[in-house]
Design a protein around this motif. Structure first.
Motif, PDB file in Angstrom:
ATOM      1  N   ALA A 220       5.055   9.199  -4.367  1.00  0.00           N
ATOM      2  CA  ALA A 220       4.406   8.409  -3.318  1.00  0.00           C
ATOM      3  C   ALA A 220       5.473   7.794  -2.414  1.00  0.00           C
ATOM      4  O   ALA A 220       6.657   7.776  -2.732  1.00  0.00           O
ATOM      5  CB  ALA A 220       3.548   7.307  -3.940  1.00  0.00           C
TER       6      ALA A 220
ATOM      7  N   GLU B  54      -5.782   8.880  -2.153  1.00  0.00           N
ATOM      8  CA  GLU B  54      -4.643   9.138  -1.269  1.00  0.00           C
ATOM      9  C   GLU B  54      -3.853   7.864  -1.002  1.00  0.00           C
ATOM     10  O   GLU B  54      -2.684   7.926  -0.644  1.00  0.00           O
ATOM     11  CB  GLU B  54      -5.138   9.735   0.055  1.00  0.00           C
ATOM     12  CG  GLU B  54      -5.729  11.125  -0.103  1.00  0.00           C
ATOM     13  CD  GLU B  54      -6.061  11.762   1.243  1.00  0.00           C
ATOM     14  OE1 GLU B  54      -5.597  11.226   2.273  1.00  0.00           O
ATOM     15  OE2 GLU B  54      -6.771  12.766   1.249  1.00  0.00           O
ATOM     16  N   HIS B  55      -4.498   6.701  -1.165  1.00  0.00           N
ATOM     17  CA  HIS B  55      -3.824   5.421  -0.965  1.00  0.00           C
ATOM     18  C   HIS B  55      -4.080   4.542  -2.189  1.00  0.00           C
ATOM     19  O   HIS B  55      -5.175   4.545  -2.743  1.00  0.00           O
ATOM     20  CB  HIS B  55      -4.345   4.721   0.305  1.00  0.00           C
ATOM     21  CG  HIS B  55      -4.140   5.537   1.544  1.00  0.00           C
ATOM     22  ND1 HIS B  55      -2.930   5.620   2.191  1.00  0.00           N
ATOM     23  CD2 HIS B  55      -5.007   6.326   2.247  1.00  0.00           C
ATOM     24  CE1 HIS B  55      -3.048   6.415   3.242  1.00  0.00           C
ATOM     25  NE2 HIS B  55      -4.298   6.855   3.295  1.00  0.00           N
ATOM     26  N   PHE B  56      -3.071   3.800  -2.588  1.00  0.00           N
ATOM     27  CA  PHE B  56      -3.175   2.947  -3.768  1.00  0.00           C
ATOM     28  C   PHE B  56      -2.157   1.830  -3.644  1.00  0.00           C
ATOM     29  O   PHE B  56      -1.303   1.841  -2.758  1.00  0.00           O
ATOM     30  CB  PHE B  56      -2.953   3.755  -5.053  1.00  0.00           C
ATOM     31  CG  PHE B  56      -1.950   4.852  -4.903  1.00  0.00           C
ATOM     32  CD1 PHE B  56      -0.607   4.607  -5.064  1.00  0.00           C
ATOM     33  CD2 PHE B  56      -2.360   6.135  -4.566  1.00  0.00           C
ATOM     34  CE1 PHE B  56       0.321   5.611  -4.899  1.00  0.00           C
ATOM     35  CE2 PHE B  56      -1.441   7.154  -4.404  1.00  0.00           C
ATOM     36  CZ  PHE B  56      -0.082   6.887  -4.573  1.00  0.00           C
ATOM     37  N   GLN B  57      -2.283   0.838  -4.532  1.00  0.00           N
ATOM     38  CA  GLN B  57      -1.420  -0.339  -4.465  1.00  0.00           C
ATOM     39  C   GLN B  57      -0.271  -0.236  -5.465  1.00  0.00           C
ATOM     40  O   GLN B  57      -0.426   0.287  -6.571  1.00  0.00           O
ATOM     41  CB  GLN B  57      -2.225  -1.609  -4.739  1.00  0.00           C
ATOM     42  CG  GLN B  57      -3.229  -1.933  -3.646  1.00  0.00           C
ATOM     43  CD  GLN B  57      -3.946  -3.227  -3.909  1.00  0.00           C
ATOM     44  OE1 GLN B  57      -4.106  -3.649  -5.051  1.00  0.00           O
ATOM     45  NE2 GLN B  57      -4.392  -3.880  -2.843  1.00  0.00           N
TER      46      GLN B  57
ATOM     47  N   SER C 142       0.844  -1.187   0.000  1.00  0.00           N
ATOM     48  CA  SER C 142       0.000   0.000   0.000  1.00  0.00           C
ATOM     49  C   SER C 142       0.882   1.241   0.000  1.00  0.00           C
ATOM     50  O   SER C 142       1.772   1.386   0.848  1.00  0.00           O
ATOM     51  CB  SER C 142      -0.913   0.004   1.224  1.00  0.00           C
ATOM     52  OG  SER C 142      -1.703   1.167   1.247  1.00  0.00           O
ATOM     53  N   ALA C 143       0.667   2.102  -0.964  1.00  0.00           N
ATOM     54  CA  ALA C 143       1.424   3.352  -1.063  1.00  0.00           C
ATOM     55  C   ALA C 143       0.494   4.527  -0.795  1.00  0.00           C
ATOM     56  O   ALA C 143      -0.722   4.419  -0.943  1.00  0.00           O
ATOM     57  CB  ALA C 143       2.044   3.479  -2.450  1.00  0.00           C
ATOM     58  N   SER C 144       1.064   5.624  -0.392  1.00  0.00           N
ATOM     59  CA  SER C 144       0.282   6.842  -0.142  1.00  0.00           C
ATOM     60  C   SER C 144       1.045   8.035  -0.689  1.00  0.00           C
ATOM     61  O   SER C 144       2.263   7.978  -0.913  1.00  0.00           O
ATOM     62  CB  SER C 144       0.002   7.018   1.351  1.00  0.00           C
ATOM     63  OG  SER C 144       1.225   7.075   2.066  1.00  0.00           O
TER      64      SER C 144
ATOM     65  N   TRP D 265       6.015   4.261   0.274  1.00  0.00           N
ATOM     66  CA  TRP D 265       5.488   2.966   0.671  1.00  0.00           C
ATOM     67  C   TRP D 265       6.550   2.207   1.455  1.00  0.00           C
ATOM     68  O   TRP D 265       7.728   2.594   1.466  1.00  0.00           O
ATOM     69  CB  TRP D 265       5.048   2.157  -0.548  1.00  0.00           C
ATOM     70  CG  TRP D 265       6.146   1.814  -1.508  1.00  0.00           C
ATOM     71  CD1 TRP D 265       6.954   0.721  -1.497  1.00  0.00           C
ATOM     72  CD2 TRP D 265       6.580   2.591  -2.630  1.00  0.00           C
ATOM     73  NE1 TRP D 265       7.854   0.752  -2.528  1.00  0.00           N
ATOM     74  CE2 TRP D 265       7.642   1.893  -3.242  1.00  0.00           C
ATOM     75  CE3 TRP D 265       6.167   3.807  -3.171  1.00  0.00           C
ATOM     76  CZ2 TRP D 265       8.291   2.370  -4.375  1.00  0.00           C
ATOM     77  CZ3 TRP D 265       6.819   4.284  -4.290  1.00  0.00           C
ATOM     78  CH2 TRP D 265       7.870   3.575  -4.883  1.00  0.00           C
TER      79      TRP D 265
END
Length: 196
Positions: A101, A125-128, A76-78, A103
């Motif tokens: 980003a 705001e958060h993604f994989q 999970s990255a932000s 992570w």
């Protein structure tokens, strides 16, 4: 498609092979019939060979995708907190944007970098992110459908190439035989030989 039949009731395409078994046919006609039969057998053989190669290619791709899935990880990255959040797309159509980003790698170390993110009306705001063991970004492994489509498209490409080569051989052979027929007719008309 309607099959054209002659007076004997034999389909026209099958009558092309009649000179092959008839000794009364002219030499160019007999030769063309043998070429058609040979190219037909080669075309059928190429389908079988390409099918076997496609199955082998599918197995290789599936094994590679399974190995990639074991070696790669989804984390999970932000968005980086020190960079303002970009505005979303007002059109409502999903788009892709490059963002900075941060992570955590599978080994716990913090990583940062540029990530491609699908953007809609609201910016996520958060993604994989797919990473390797040390947290470097990598492409996601192929899915089962992608492996299947890749193997099928590869087989179709090889079979198309094989049929194009066989078609080219037939057209070249047909052109040479037509020239030979024309020479035979010229000799017959000039009285140097009997009519073919």
């Amino acid at each position: 498609m309607r099959v054209v039949r002659g007076s004997s009731g034999v389909p026209r395409r099958l009558r092309l092979l009649k000179p092959m078994v008839s000794r009364s046919g002219r030499m160019p006609d007999r030769l063309e019939a043998w070429v058609i039969a040979l190219l037909g057998l080669l075309a059928a053989g190429s389908v079988a060979v390409v099918g076997v190669l496609s199955v082998a290619d599918y197995g290789r791709l599936a094994a590679s995708a399974a190995a990639d899935a074991r070696a790669r990880h989804v984390v999970s990255a932000s968005l980086r907190p020190d960079i303002p959040v970009p505005a979303g797309r007002a059109t409502g159509v999903a788009d892709v944007a490059s963002v900075m980003a941060i992570w955590s790698a599978p080994d716990g170390r913090s990583r940062r970098g540029v990530v491609q993110v699908a953007v809609g009306p609201v910016f996520p705001e958060h993604f994989q992110v797919w990473t390797d063991q040390v947290g470097r970004q990598v492409a996601p492994p192929l899915s089962g459908s992608e492996v299947f489509i890749t193997a099928v498209l590869g087989g179709v490409l090889w079979e198309s190439a094989a049929l194009a080569v066989l078609g080219g051989v037939y057209l070249i052979g047909r052109r040479l035989l037509d020239k030979h027929r024309a020479r035979l007719w010229e000799r017959a008309l000039s009285g140097d030989a009997t009519a073919p």
